[in-house]
Write a protein that holds these residues in place. Sequence first.
Motif, PDB file in Angstrom:
ATOM      1  N   GLU A   1       5.737  16.482  -8.608  1.00  0.00           N
ATOM      2  CA  GLU A   1       5.359  17.841  -8.459  1.00  0.00           C
ATOM      3  C   GLU A   1       4.785  18.696  -9.541  1.00  0.00           C
ATOM      4  O   GLU A   1       3.887  19.300  -9.269  1.00  0.00           O
ATOM      5  N   ALA A   2       5.608  18.440 -10.736  1.00  0.00           N
ATOM      6  CA  ALA A   2       4.934  19.171 -11.703  1.00  0.00           C
ATOM      7  C   ALA A   2       3.637  18.803 -12.410  1.00  0.00           C
ATOM      8  O   ALA A   2       2.877  19.576 -12.714  1.00  0.00           O
ATOM      9  N   ALA A   3       3.583  17.543 -12.334  1.00  0.00           N
ATOM     10  CA  ALA A   3       2.258  16.943 -12.578  1.00  0.00           C
ATOM     11  C   ALA A   3       1.069  17.550 -11.546  1.00  0.00           C
ATOM     12  O   ALA A   3       0.053  17.872 -12.139  1.00  0.00           O
ATOM     13  N   ALA A   4       1.441  17.570 -10.297  1.00  0.00           N
ATOM     14  CA  ALA A   4       0.510  17.746  -9.560  1.00  0.00           C
ATOM     15  C   ALA A   4       0.022  19.634  -9.594  1.00  0.00           C
ATOM     16  O   ALA A   4      -0.866  19.854  -9.371  1.00  0.00           O
ATOM     17  N   ALA A   5       0.991  20.152  -9.693  1.00  0.00           N
ATOM     18  CA  ALA A   5       0.824  21.559  -9.734  1.00  0.00           C
ATOM     19  C   ALA A   5      -0.042  21.905 -11.005  1.00  0.00           C
ATOM     20  O   ALA A   5      -0.752  22.766 -11.119  1.00  0.00           O
ATOM     21  N   ALA A   6       0.253  20.999 -12.085  1.00  0.00           N
ATOM     22  CA  ALA A   6      -0.279  21.415 -13.565  1.00  0.00           C
ATOM     23  C   ALA A   6      -1.731  21.165 -13.203  1.00  0.00           C
ATOM     24  O   ALA A   6      -2.833  21.571 -13.407  1.00  0.00           O
ATOM     25  N   ARG A   7      -2.315  19.936 -12.568  1.00  0.00           N
ATOM     26  CA  ARG A   7      -3.400  19.609 -12.262  1.00  0.00           C
ATOM     27  C   ARG A   7      -4.227  20.397 -11.340  1.00  0.00           C
ATOM     28  O   ARG A   7      -5.219  20.944 -11.700  1.00  0.00           O
ATOM     29  N   ALA A   8      -3.451  20.928 -10.474  1.00  0.00           N
ATOM     30  CA  ALA A   8      -4.083  22.145  -9.736  1.00  0.00           C
ATOM     31  C   ALA A   8      -4.328  23.220 -10.350  1.00  0.00           C
ATOM     32  O   ALA A   8      -5.508  23.901 -10.153  1.00  0.00           O
ATOM     33  N   PHE A   9      -3.531  23.706 -11.102  1.00  0.00           N
ATOM     34  CA  PHE A   9      -3.967  25.103 -12.013  1.00  0.00           C
ATOM     35  C   PHE A   9      -4.966  24.646 -12.893  1.00  0.00           C
ATOM     36  O   PHE A   9      -5.928  25.561 -13.075  1.00  0.00           O
ATOM     37  N   ALA A  10      -5.167  23.588 -13.797  1.00  0.00           N
ATOM     38  CA  ALA A  10      -6.304  23.009 -14.524  1.00  0.00           C
ATOM     39  C   ALA A  10      -7.392  22.998 -13.564  1.00  0.00           C
ATOM     40  O   ALA A  10      -8.606  23.517 -14.075  1.00  0.00           O
ATOM     41  N   GLU A  11      -7.522  22.591 -12.478  1.00  0.00           N
ATOM     42  CA  GLU A  11      -8.862  22.629 -11.698  1.00  0.00           C
ATOM     43  C   GLU A  11      -9.153  24.069 -11.495  1.00  0.00           C
ATOM     44  O   GLU A  11     -10.535  24.324 -11.435  1.00  0.00           O
ATOM     45  N   ARG A  12      -8.247  24.935 -10.995  1.00  0.00           N
ATOM     46  CA  ARG A  12      -8.474  26.211 -10.490  1.00  0.00           C
ATOM     47  C   ARG A  12      -8.981  26.893 -11.873  1.00  0.00           C
ATOM     48  O   ARG A  12      -9.988  27.710 -11.726  1.00  0.00           O
ATOM     49  N   ALA A  13      -8.353  26.756 -12.941  1.00  0.00           N
ATOM     50  CA  ALA A  13      -8.814  27.606 -14.128  1.00  0.00           C
ATOM     51  C   ALA A  13     -10.230  27.120 -14.729  1.00  0.00           C
ATOM     52  O   ALA A  13     -10.957  28.115 -15.072  1.00  0.00           O
TER      53      ALA A  13
ATOM     54  N   THR B   1      -7.847  29.618 -23.141  1.00  0.00           N
ATOM     55  CA  THR B   1      -7.582  30.620 -22.340  1.00  0.00           C
ATOM     56  C   THR B   1      -6.603  30.197 -21.162  1.00  0.00           C
ATOM     57  O   THR B   1      -5.498  30.744 -21.036  1.00  0.00           O
ATOM     58  N   ALA B   2      -6.847  29.004 -20.632  1.00  0.00           N
ATOM     59  CA  ALA B   2      -5.974  28.361 -19.513  1.00  0.00           C
ATOM     60  C   ALA B   2      -4.758  28.010 -20.253  1.00  0.00           C
ATOM     61  O   ALA B   2      -3.733  28.310 -19.580  1.00  0.00           O
ATOM     62  N   LEU B   3      -4.797  27.607 -21.254  1.00  0.00           N
ATOM     63  CA  LEU B   3      -3.395  27.136 -22.254  1.00  0.00           C
ATOM     64  C   LEU B   3      -2.611  28.271 -22.479  1.00  0.00           C
ATOM     65  O   LEU B   3      -1.530  28.047 -22.214  1.00  0.00           O
ATOM     66  N   GLY B   4      -3.300  29.279 -22.902  1.00  0.00           N
ATOM     67  CA  GLY B   4      -2.428  30.557 -23.063  1.00  0.00           C
ATOM     68  C   GLY B   4      -1.743  31.144 -21.982  1.00  0.00           C
ATOM     69  O   GLY B   4      -0.853  31.533 -21.942  1.00  0.00           O
ATOM     70  N   ALA B   5      -2.497  31.100 -20.698  1.00  0.00           N
ATOM     71  CA  ALA B   5      -1.778  31.508 -19.557  1.00  0.00           C
ATOM     72  C   ALA B   5      -0.519  30.499 -19.250  1.00  0.00           C
ATOM     73  O   ALA B   5       0.458  31.299 -18.598  1.00  0.00           O
ATOM     74  N   VAL B   6      -0.747  29.521 -19.365  1.00  0.00           N
ATOM     75  CA  VAL B   6       0.266  28.527 -19.027  1.00  0.00           C
ATOM     76  C   VAL B   6       1.562  28.859 -19.838  1.00  0.00           C
ATOM     77  O   VAL B   6       2.693  28.990 -19.546  1.00  0.00           O
TER      78      VAL B   6
END
Length: 124
Positions: free
Chosen positions: A88-100, A109-114
Motif C-alpha cells: 500500500e505504501a508503494a502504491a501511494a508513493a506511485r500515485a503521488f509521483a504520477e500526480r506530481a 520539488t516533488a521530493l521536497g513535498a514528500v
Amino acid sequence: MALQISVDPDAPEPPYEQIRAGIAERARSGALPVGYKLPTVRGFAEELGLAANTVAKAYRALEADGVIETRGRNGTFVAAPGDTAAREAAAAARAFAERARRLGLDRDTALGAVQDALRAVYGD
C-alpha cells in the motif's frame, strides 16, 4: 489471552482511533501475535460499552492498514506484518509521483513535498 484495550471518553482522540491505535501498537510490538483472533465487533463493542459502529470503524481502518485481516465467517485476525503495508505504501508513493508529474512539478520539488510531509508526520 484477552485483548486489553481501554477507551478514555475524555481523550482528544475519538474512541475508534483509540481502539485502532491500541490494536495496531499491540500487533506491531508482538503483544498480539500474528494469527491472534480478535473479538467480534459486537462482542468487543459490548465489552467496551461502545456502539458496534465505533468498533467496526476501527476494524476497517486496521484492515485498510494491513494490521488485521477478516476471513469471512471465521473471524478477524492479526495479519502478518509488512506485506500489505509495504504494498500500500508503494502504491501511494506511485500515485503521488504520477500526480506530481501531472501537476508539472519537477523531481526535486516533488521530493521536497514528500520530505516535508514525512517530517510533519514522523517529526525530525
